[in-house]
Design a protein around this motif. Sequence first.
Motif, mmCIF file in Angstrom:
data_model
loop_
_atom_site.group_PDB
_atom_site.id
_atom_site.type_symbol
_atom_site.label_atom_id
_atom_site.label_comp_id
_atom_site.label_asym_id
_atom_site.label_seq_id
_atom_site.Cartn_x
_atom_site.Cartn_y
_atom_site.Cartn_z
ATOM 1 N N ARG A 116 20.183 33.817 24.224
ATOM 2 C CA ARG A 116 21.099 34.335 25.239
ATOM 3 C C ARG A 116 20.624 34.040 26.661
ATOM 4 O O ARG A 116 21.383 34.199 27.623
ATOM 5 N N THR A 117 19.378 33.619 26.806
ATOM 6 C CA THR A 117 18.876 33.279 28.139
ATOM 7 C C THR A 117 19.117 31.805 28.471
ATOM 8 O O THR A 117 18.819 31.370 29.586
ATOM 9 N N LYS A 118 19.638 31.042 27.510
ATOM 10 C CA LYS A 118 19.852 29.613 27.709
ATOM 11 C C LYS A 118 21.299 29.319 28.080
ATOM 12 O O LYS A 118 22.185 30.161 27.950
ATOM 13 N N SER A 119 21.537 28.107 28.511
ATOM 14 C CA SER A 119 22.869 27.711 28.970
ATOM 15 C C SER A 119 23.256 26.353 28.396
ATOM 16 O O SER A 119 22.428 25.638 27.826
ATOM 17 N N TYR A 120 24.524 25.993 28.587
ATOM 18 C CA TYR A 120 24.973 24.663 28.204
ATOM 19 C C TYR A 120 24.215 23.593 28.997
ATOM 20 O O TYR A 120 23.918 22.515 28.480
ATOM 21 N N ALA A 121 23.909 23.890 30.245
ATOM 22 C CA ALA A 121 23.155 22.931 31.046
ATOM 23 C C ALA A 121 21.750 22.726 30.476
ATOM 24 O O ALA A 121 21.206 21.620 30.540
ATOM 25 N N PRO A 200 26.478 29.049 37.638
ATOM 26 C CA PRO A 200 25.726 29.933 38.531
ATOM 27 C C PRO A 200 26.016 31.418 38.321
ATOM 28 O O PRO A 200 25.174 32.269 38.646
ATOM 29 N N GLN A 201 27.181 31.747 37.789
ATOM 30 C CA GLN A 201 27.532 33.141 37.501
ATOM 31 C C GLN A 201 27.180 33.532 36.067
ATOM 32 O O GLN A 201 27.784 34.423 35.485
ATOM 33 N N GLY A 202 26.199 32.860 35.528
ATOM 34 C CA GLY A 202 25.725 33.217 34.198
ATOM 35 C C GLY A 202 26.725 32.891 33.108
ATOM 36 O O GLY A 202 27.298 31.803 33.070
ATOM 37 N N ARG A 203 26.952 33.852 32.207
ATOM 38 C CA ARG A 203 27.773 33.623 31.023
ATOM 39 C C ARG A 203 29.262 33.883 31.277
ATOM 40 O O ARG A 203 30.067 33.805 30.350
ATOM 41 N N LEU A 204 29.648 34.178 32.502
ATOM 42 C CA LEU A 204 31.042 34.465 32.828
ATOM 43 C C LEU A 204 31.934 33.287 32.448
ATOM 44 O O LEU A 204 31.717 32.161 32.901
ATOM 45 N N ALA A 205 32.929 33.560 31.598
ATOM 46 C CA ALA A 205 33.762 32.494 31.028
ATOM 47 C C ALA A 205 34.935 32.166 31.939
ATOM 48 O O ALA A 205 36.090 32.509 31.665
ATOM 49 N N ALA A 212 31.139 24.674 38.758
ATOM 50 C CA ALA A 212 30.019 24.755 39.698
ATOM 51 C C ALA A 212 28.735 24.166 39.122
ATOM 52 O O ALA A 212 27.802 23.858 39.866
ATOM 53 N N ALA A 213 28.690 23.997 37.794
ATOM 54 C CA ALA A 213 27.493 23.438 37.140
ATOM 55 C C ALA A 213 27.647 21.956 36.823
ATOM 56 O O ALA A 213 26.818 21.387 36.101
ATOM 57 N N HIS A 214 28.672 21.294 37.342
ATOM 58 C CA HIS A 214 28.983 19.924 36.910
ATOM 59 C C HIS A 214 27.827 18.959 37.113
ATOM 60 O O HIS A 214 27.609 18.046 36.311
#
Length: 275
Positions: A116-121, A200-205, A212-214
Amino acid sequence: MGGARPKASIRDEAGVVWLAKFANHHDAFDIPAIECAALHLARLAGLTTPPARTVMLGDRRVMLIRRFDRYWAAPDATPAPDADLLVTGPGKGSAEHRKGFVSGLTLAGCNESESRTKSYADLAEAVRRHCHPAVIRKDTVELFKRMIFNIFVSNDDDHLRNHGFLWDPRLSGWRLSPLYDVLPRPSHASERFLHLGVGPQGRLATLDNALAAHERFTLSLAAACKLIDEVWRVVRQWRGHLTEAGVPATEQDKSAPAFRHIDDVSTSALRKLLP
């Protein structure tokens, strides 16, 4: 066999292995039908999915997904670079081979408690570190589109075990596996979250958070907007596509709150950027 739902491996008449996923007495809707239709929808949106279908076992629907960790070739042969390992079946003189498989947990180098601390990036970064150079660009684009698709269909079961990587014998390297375990989850919440981080806003869908993460997917702003538009053009017609996939109207109604309109997951400023 992992996962919370009942499943089994079976072989069809040709000897090809499929994963069977069964319904549960306590399901609120026809999960095999909706999950199979979600893969159909993802494929139409340009994502890589395995062959999947549903069959009736008595009065219950079962979802069948072709195992993508197997392929057929001569016993000691290395597949040609252009061989289609997903659809090639058994033939005279051929043998079944397994492709190595690791989950996103392994490629990201973390344990389950850290998922849960990881991201798609973070997954995109793992692709750049560990996957074969020939597939890095394709796989990072695919990850971005999967994130967008999951936002639109409220698939919040997108933890690192539900992202996989295959050892491709044609490349002698790792690549992103086909998409699997995508189940739209009905919700009436206006603010929703994925399991993995989006931006940047975490897990907000939301699409704004994803866009913003492009740069972390090595995408230009224009390219990322084009990918969002490609997914939306398909998902916005989800009822028609679910009907084509054989999902009854009653089951569509039960799952309808999972499918989000673009106006609910983006700002007007973002929508103006789309092609």
